[in-house]
Design a protein around this motif. Structure first.
Motif, PDB file in Angstrom:
ATOM      1  N   CYS A 235       0.826  -1.207   0.000  1.00  0.00           N
ATOM      2  CA  CYS A 235       0.000   0.000   0.000  1.00  0.00           C
ATOM      3  C   CYS A 235       0.858   1.254   0.000  1.00  0.00           C
ATOM      4  CB  CYS A 235      -0.918   0.007   1.220  1.00  0.00           C
ATOM      5  SG  CYS A 235      -2.059  -1.404   1.264  1.00  0.00           S
ATOM      6  N   PRO A 236       0.543   2.226  -0.856  1.00  0.00           N
ATOM      7  CA  PRO A 236       1.268   3.505  -0.813  1.00  0.00           C
ATOM      8  C   PRO A 236       0.832   4.294   0.418  1.00  0.00           C
ATOM      9  CG  PRO A 236      -0.546   3.630  -2.376  1.00  0.00           C
ATOM     10  CD  PRO A 236      -0.483   2.196  -1.905  1.00  0.00           C
ATOM     11  N   PRO A 237       1.622   5.293   0.852  1.00  0.00           N
ATOM     12  CA  PRO A 237       1.228   6.103   2.004  1.00  0.00           C
ATOM     13  C   PRO A 237      -0.117   6.785   1.773  1.00  0.00           C
ATOM     14  CG  PRO A 237       3.520   6.516   1.399  1.00  0.00           C
ATOM     15  CD  PRO A 237       2.930   5.677   0.316  1.00  0.00           C
ATOM     16  N   SER A 238      -0.868   6.944   2.829  1.00  0.00           N
ATOM     17  CA  SER A 238      -2.153   7.628   2.748  1.00  0.00           C
ATOM     18  C   SER A 238      -1.955   9.059   2.264  1.00  0.00           C
ATOM     19  CB  SER A 238      -2.818   7.638   4.128  1.00  0.00           C
ATOM     20  OG  SER A 238      -3.882   8.560   4.168  1.00  0.00           O
ATOM     21  N   SER A 239      -2.934   9.560   1.519  1.00  0.00           N
ATOM     22  CA  SER A 239      -2.854  10.937   1.042  1.00  0.00           C
ATOM     23  C   SER A 239      -2.934  11.936   2.182  1.00  0.00           C
ATOM     24  CB  SER A 239      -3.962  11.214   0.030  1.00  0.00           C
ATOM     25  OG  SER A 239      -5.242  11.020   0.641  1.00  0.00           O
ATOM     26  N   SER A 240      -3.391  11.481   3.350  1.00  0.00           N
ATOM     27  CA  SER A 240      -3.495  12.356   4.514  1.00  0.00           C
ATOM     28  C   SER A 240      -2.396  12.087   5.535  1.00  0.00           C
ATOM     29  CB  SER A 240      -4.867  12.192   5.185  1.00  0.00           C
ATOM     30  OG  SER A 240      -5.041  10.871   5.679  1.00  0.00           O
ATOM     31  N   ALA A 241      -1.320  11.418   5.106  1.00  0.00           N
ATOM     32  CA  ALA A 241      -0.246  11.052   6.041  1.00  0.00           C
ATOM     33  C   ALA A 241       0.356  12.281   6.717  1.00  0.00           C
ATOM     34  CB  ALA A 241       0.837  10.258   5.305  1.00  0.00           C
ATOM     35  N   TYR A 242       0.514  13.369   5.982  1.00  0.00           N
ATOM     36  CA  TYR A 242       1.097  14.598   6.544  1.00  0.00           C
ATOM     37  C   TYR A 242       0.226  15.153   7.659  1.00  0.00           C
ATOM     38  CZ  TYR A 242       2.735  19.482   6.648  1.00  0.00           C
ATOM     39  OH  TYR A 242       3.203  20.719   7.032  1.00  0.00           O
ATOM     40  N   GLU A 243      -1.069  15.269   7.395  1.00  0.00           N
ATOM     41  CA  GLU A 243      -1.990  15.792   8.400  1.00  0.00           C
ATOM     42  C   GLU A 243      -2.095  14.858   9.610  1.00  0.00           C
ATOM     43  OE1 GLU A 243      -2.677  17.752   4.596  1.00  0.00           O
ATOM     44  OE2 GLU A 243      -2.584  15.631   5.150  1.00  0.00           O
TER      45      GLU A 243
END
Length: 485
Positions: free
Chosen positions: A332-340
């Motif tokens: 799985c690629p990192p979540s698009s909300s990983a930064y938040e």
């Protein structure tokens, strides 16, 4: 003083004495990090094949700000970070772009300077001053490189006017006309005009020659320090500093007398704290987060520069690290909300020196909040958000302090007093991360010569070390905005 406390205090003295400017402070931190096994990386490069779990890294921006971090071996995208911020700059006098001045019909060689930050400028009079900073040097192949410069000898002085000539009760002066240092007595040999024939044969230059903008003997000193000829010095940024070294003081060596305690104390303690937290080869084996320090330039002038805390430096680094891959076997690629997700799980300790109660001015301090030197770091609170501290942050900090065995103090200003600020509010607003403002207590803040507590160096290093070691375990236990199940 215990042997351990004295060791930390003396080590700090070596750090601050080697760091007359932000450029030198960053280099001092860099050398310590390299010795501790950290690897240098660059913002301009991709980190995808460089930054790995279990690794220790650092980067610099402008040579005056530095970020260092260690990545936990159990890191996953979106996990939290234990962040600690401080600053490398202090109020000082800086040479003007055109500094060449003469006084009294050319009898005195003087240097034009600008005030940087909110210094107690009267303390700069009658001190043995010199210059340090960086020079841009023309090297081989047409490259222009930056070199650290430090002239150790006292070449400058700002003399006061004799009391017999002005018996003013309050020492007042004009910062533009009466704050120019004297560099010596002029003579024909020191300041010869450039040869007219040479001027004609030289290539066009957009700016006046550097020896026309600055006194030739000063440029020659800078060139000698850089190990090049005067012609190879393209430009420089020079900061005045007091040549008198920082020392231990007091009857029992319990005090530190030094320039730049604000904020090289916190810069030193941050650097040592993260190094000690990562000194063991297995320090990151059970770590699920990232431990990070950020030492910024330009706090004293508002931080709104490319290398200040109000820049994109820290957010950009966090964003890049927040999507750092976790388990390599996961498809799985990192979540698009990983930064938040990362930001809301993170915490920032904004570390900047605090005010110790002054025995000669006791009425200036709030009656129930009177920090003392050598009594531990001071948590700073302000209802108007001049500091970013709130109660969840205090609770977590107190839990860390218990584990470290370090005492803490609290500080608020009087309602009829102005309040300084730090990088805490701006970073907490930019990141949305829980933030606490703190720092060691000191006297004479922003003087050319400040006073701090020698024992407090060890207090802060131990506290910061414990913060990095225990944050990932403590953070989930401080419940705010939780949902009852």
């Amino acid at each position: 003083m215990s042997a351990a406390s004295k060791k930390y205090a003396l080590d700090f003295l070596s750090f601050v004495n080697a760091s007359p400017t932000p450029f030198h402070a960053v280099d001092s931190a860099k050398q310590r990090l390299l010795k501790a096994g950290f690897c240098e990386i660059r913002e301009r490069d991709s980190w995808s094949s460089t930054v790995k779990k279990g690794g220790r890294y650092f980067l610099t921006r402008n040579g005056s700000s530095i970020i260092a971090f260690g990545v936990g071996k159990k890191w996953k995208p979106g996990n939290g970070m234990s962040l600690l911020g401080a600053h490398t700059d202090s109020p000082a006098l800086r040479m003007k772009p055109v500094s060449k001045k003469f006084g009294e019909n050319g009898s005195y060689i003087q240097v034009g300077v600008e005030t940087y930050g909110g210094g107690l400028w009267h303390t700069w009079f009658d001190r043995d001053l010199s210059i340090a900073g960086r020079a841009m040097i023309r090297g081989e192949g047409g490259n222009i490189i930056s070199k650290l410069i430090r002239i150790d000898s006292p070449i400058l002085r700002i003399p006061t006017l004799a009391i017999h000539l002005d018996r003013q009760e309050t020492f007042a002066f004009n910062k533009e006309t009466q704050l120019f240092p004297i560099a010596g007595l002029a003579c024909a040999e020191l300041n010869k005009p450039a040869n007219s024939e040479e001027k004609k044969t030289k290539d066009f230059q957009p700016l006046a020659a550097i020896t026309e903008r600055h006194h030739a003997p000063i440029v020659e000193r800078i060139a000698k320090e850089a190990g090049v000829s005067v012609d190879d010095v393209v430009d420089f940024e020079m900061i005045l500093y007091d040549t008198h070294p920082s020392v231990l003081g007091g009857l029992s060596d319990e005090l530190i007398y030094s320039g730049r305690l604000d904020n090289l104390v916190m810069s030193y303690c941050a650097t040592e704290g993260i190094i000690e937290s990562l000194s063991s080869s297995n320090a990151l084996d059970e770590e699920s987060g990232i431990r990070l320090i950020s030492l910024f330039d330009h706090e004293e002038i508002g931080s709104m520069t490319a290398q200040g805390a109000d820049s994109n430096l820290l957010p950009a680094v966090i964003r890049r690290l927040s999507v750092l891959p976790g388990d390599s076997s996961s498809p799985c690629p990192p979540s698009s909300s990983a930064y938040e997700e990362c930001l809301i799980k993170s915490m920032l300790w904004s570390c900047d020196q605090a005010h110790a109660v002054h025995p000669n001015y006791p009425a200036k301090y709030e009656s129930s909040h009177r920090p003392e030197m050598n009594k531990g770091p001071v948590i700073k609170v302000n209802a108007n958000a001049r500091y970013a501290t709130n109660s969840p942050g205090i609770v977590l900090t107190e839990e860390v302090a218990k584990l470290a065995g370090v005492p803490l103090q609290l500080f608020v200003v009087r309602n009829d007093s102005s309040c300084g600020s730090t990088i805490g509010p701006m970073l907490s607003a930019a990141l949305g991360a829980r933030t606490v403002d703190m720092g060691n207590a000191q006297l004479s803040m922003h003087s050319i010569r400040e006073t701090g507590g020698a024992h407090d160096i060890e207090h802060a290093v131990k506290l910061f070390k414990a913060y990095f070691e225990h944050y990932s375990v403590l953070e989930p236990k401080i419940l705010v905005d939780h949902i009852d199940v």
